[in-house]
Write a protein that holds these residues in place. Structure first.
Motif, PDB file in Angstrom:
ATOM      1  N   ASP A   1       0.986  -1.315   0.020  1.00  0.00           N
ATOM      2  CA  ASP A   1      -0.012  -0.011  -0.103  1.00  0.00           C
ATOM      3  C   ASP A   1       0.808   1.310  -0.035  1.00  0.00           C
ATOM      4  OD1 ASP A   1      -1.690   2.195   0.591  1.00  0.00           O
ATOM      5  OD2 ASP A   1      -3.209   0.962   1.477  1.00  0.00           O
ATOM      6  N   LEU A   2       0.615   1.988  -1.017  1.00  0.00           N
ATOM      7  CA  LEU A   2       1.728   3.034  -1.162  1.00  0.00           C
ATOM      8  C   LEU A   2       1.448   4.392  -0.153  1.00  0.00           C
ATOM      9  CD1 LEU A   2       1.830   3.370  -5.232  1.00  0.00           C
ATOM     10  CD2 LEU A   2       3.448   2.214  -3.592  1.00  0.00           C
ATOM     11  N   ASP A   3       0.207   4.250   0.304  1.00  0.00           N
ATOM     12  CA  ASP A   3      -0.306   5.398   1.178  1.00  0.00           C
ATOM     13  C   ASP A   3      -0.065   5.054   2.543  1.00  0.00           C
ATOM     14  OD1 ASP A   3      -0.767   7.345  -0.878  1.00  0.00           O
ATOM     15  OD2 ASP A   3      -2.537   6.080  -1.348  1.00  0.00           O
ATOM     16  N   MET A   4       0.612   3.940   2.897  1.00  0.00           N
ATOM     17  CA  MET A   4       0.937   3.744   4.366  1.00  0.00           C
ATOM     18  C   MET A   4       2.444   3.689   4.361  1.00  0.00           C
ATOM     19  SD  MET A   4      -1.632   0.264   4.690  1.00  0.00           S
ATOM     20  CE  MET A   4      -0.936  -0.346   6.220  1.00  0.00           C
TER      21      MET A   4
ATOM     22  N   ARG B   1       6.255   0.719   7.962  1.00  0.00           N
ATOM     23  CA  ARG B   1       5.855  -0.082   9.475  1.00  0.00           C
ATOM     24  C   ARG B   1       4.610  -0.630   9.309  1.00  0.00           C
ATOM     25  NH1 ARG B   1       8.654   0.361  13.929  1.00  0.00           N
ATOM     26  NH2 ARG B   1       9.601   2.193  13.382  1.00  0.00           N
ATOM     27  N   ALA B   2       3.417   0.189   8.834  1.00  0.00           N
ATOM     28  CA  ALA B   2       2.241  -0.167   8.795  1.00  0.00           C
ATOM     29  C   ALA B   2       1.874  -1.346   7.810  1.00  0.00           C
ATOM     30  CB  ALA B   2       1.337   1.247   8.168  1.00  0.00           C
ATOM     31  N   ASN B   3       2.584  -1.374   6.714  1.00  0.00           N
ATOM     32  CA  ASN B   3       2.495  -2.269   5.921  1.00  0.00           C
ATOM     33  C   ASN B   3       3.068  -3.737   6.337  1.00  0.00           C
ATOM     34  OD1 ASN B   3       1.848  -1.941   2.414  1.00  0.00           O
ATOM     35  ND2 ASN B   3       2.655   0.040   3.403  1.00  0.00           N
ATOM     36  N   LEU B   4       4.266  -3.916   7.093  1.00  0.00           N
ATOM     37  CA  LEU B   4       4.608  -4.603   7.592  1.00  0.00           C
ATOM     38  C   LEU B   4       3.707  -5.301   8.876  1.00  0.00           C
ATOM     39  CD1 LEU B   4       8.348  -4.036   7.538  1.00  0.00           C
ATOM     40  CD2 LEU B   4       7.260  -5.417   6.219  1.00  0.00           C
TER      41      LEU B   4
ATOM     42  N   ILE C   1      16.485  -1.709   5.987  1.00  0.00           N
ATOM     43  CA  ILE C   1      15.306  -0.597   5.666  1.00  0.00           C
ATOM     44  C   ILE C   1      14.845   0.005   6.959  1.00  0.00           C
ATOM     45  CG2 ILE C   1      14.557  -1.478   3.571  1.00  0.00           C
ATOM     46  CD1 ILE C   1      12.400  -2.778   4.930  1.00  0.00           C
ATOM     47  N   GLY C   2      15.771  -0.149   7.983  1.00  0.00           N
ATOM     48  CA  GLY C   2      15.228   0.370   9.271  1.00  0.00           C
ATOM     49  C   GLY C   2      15.012   1.993   9.494  1.00  0.00           C
ATOM     50  N   ASP C   3      15.833   2.659   8.340  1.00  0.00           N
ATOM     51  CA  ASP C   3      15.465   4.184   8.502  1.00  0.00           C
ATOM     52  C   ASP C   3      14.414   4.392   7.692  1.00  0.00           C
ATOM     53  OD1 ASP C   3      16.873   3.378   6.215  1.00  0.00           O
ATOM     54  OD2 ASP C   3      17.909   5.130   5.810  1.00  0.00           O
ATOM     55  N   LEU C   4      13.796   3.679   6.918  1.00  0.00           N
ATOM     56  CA  LEU C   4      12.467   3.824   6.035  1.00  0.00           C
ATOM     57  C   LEU C   4      11.143   3.384   6.838  1.00  0.00           C
ATOM     58  CD1 LEU C   4      13.946   2.299   2.869  1.00  0.00           C
ATOM     59  CD2 LEU C   4      14.243   4.531   3.656  1.00  0.00           C
ATOM     60  N   LEU C   5      11.238   2.738   7.988  1.00  0.00           N
ATOM     61  CA  LEU C   5       9.976   2.355   8.559  1.00  0.00           C
ATOM     62  C   LEU C   5       8.906   3.193   8.539  1.00  0.00           C
ATOM     63  CD1 LEU C   5      11.513  -0.054  11.216  1.00  0.00           C
ATOM     64  CD2 LEU C   5      10.164  -0.635   9.342  1.00  0.00           C
ATOM     65  N   ASP C   6       8.991   4.604   8.958  1.00  0.00           N
ATOM     66  CA  ASP C   6       7.917   5.569   9.329  1.00  0.00           C
ATOM     67  C   ASP C   6       7.837   6.398   7.913  1.00  0.00           C
ATOM     68  OD1 ASP C   6       7.482   4.620  12.054  1.00  0.00           O
ATOM     69  OD2 ASP C   6       9.474   5.464  12.449  1.00  0.00           O
ATOM     70  N   ARG C   7       8.256   6.158   6.775  1.00  0.00           N
ATOM     71  CA  ARG C   7       8.276   6.748   5.694  1.00  0.00           C
ATOM     72  C   ARG C   7       6.910   6.032   4.641  1.00  0.00           C
ATOM     73  NH1 ARG C   7      13.589   8.019   2.584  1.00  0.00           N
ATOM     74  NH2 ARG C   7      12.111   8.538   1.138  1.00  0.00           N
ATOM     75  N   LEU C   8       6.155   7.121   4.349  1.00  0.00           N
ATOM     76  CA  LEU C   8       5.371   6.419   3.413  1.00  0.00           C
ATOM     77  C   LEU C   8       6.032   5.689   2.025  1.00  0.00           C
ATOM     78  CD1 LEU C   8       2.829   9.431   2.840  1.00  0.00           C
ATOM     79  CD2 LEU C   8       2.571   7.420   4.206  1.00  0.00           C
TER      80      LEU C   8
END
Length: 256
Positions: free
Chosen positions: A92-95, A98-101, A128-135
């Protein structure tokens, strides 16, 4: 591969769409802990085979067994131990990442500290730890693919199915993807069935299956495939045995 303890086996699997026979008596298996490269040109039947392998389609003939079980009798048991990365993106591109996982983990019954730990583990493993809270839509194509793979690994699958996972990635991102997945196999013993038309992605695989026009042309180790074709490289063997026009070691820029 004549697997003694296969995680997935195809026995004379056939599938047709009207008059088009997409798969014609396909038989091979994947040994526990092995990386098997499924090589074939576009239209060879690779995606159809993956849809059958993932339980999305039932074959018209033949059978598929995953971890010794049949989808008709034990589909829920199979799916709990399966990870799938389809050719088309499905995050989901708009999540956020972290929310996707988290959402995918919850589908497998994971929650609380166990789920949080799994998210942290796959994020570290795939960098991808630094990407967890990015859309997700703000990420590069290569990073979006890593999120897809992280999601497929969240349930610690015994078998990972990947259908052309590098579509749309540049060479650097593709080779990084290859390295991450080899590390996954080495670290956790995950069996991987990797469909591609790009030879360099699977030239170090344990086993190669060449597919053309819905049929298995040849299966063997990379060295055995090269020897059978009488060529010097796997890319040349691929062209000689499947009728390809060129060694497909780089993405085709004409593809969407």
């Amino acid at each position: 591969m004549l697997a003694t303890n296969p995680v997935i086996s195809f026995d004379a699997v056939s599938k047709s769409y009207g008059a088009l026979k997409a798969l014609d008596a396909v038989s091979f298996s994947v040994e526990e802990g092995a990386i098997v490269g499924l090589l074939g040109p576009n239209g060879a039947g690779k995606s159809t085979l993956f849809q059958v392998a993932a339980g999305l389609f039932a074959p018209d003939g033949g059978s598929v067994a995953v971890l010794g079980k049949d989808y008709g009798d034990a589909s829920s048991d199979i799916l709990r131990q399966l990870g799938v990365v389809f050719q088309a993106r499905s995050v989901d591109l708009d999540m956020t990442t972290r929310a996707n996982l988290k959402f995918h983990g919850q589908l497998f019954g994971l929650s609380g500290k166990l789920l949080a730990g799994r998210i942290d583990a796959v994020a570290r493993f795939l960098d991808i730890g630094d990407l967890l809270d990015r859309l997700v839509r703000t990420l590069s194509g290569g990073n979006q693919r890593r999120v897809e793979i992280a999601r497929a690994l969240i349930n610690q699958p015994k078998l990972l199915l990947m259908d052309e996972p590098s579509v749309g990635l540049d060479t650097t991102a593709r080779l990084a993807l290859v390295e991450h997945l080899r590390r996954e196999r080495d670290a956790h013993g995950t069996s991987i069935l990797w469909s591609t038309h790009l030879v360099d992605e699977v030239e170090a695989a344990d086993w190669i299956v060449l597919l053309a026009k819905g049929r298995v042309v040849l299966a063997g180790t990379p060295a055995e495939v090269i020897a059978s074709a009488g060529t010097e490289t796997l890319a040349e063997a691929y062209v000689a045995l499947t009728g390809g026009s060129r060694p497909p070691t780089e993405p085709d820029d004409s593809r969407p």
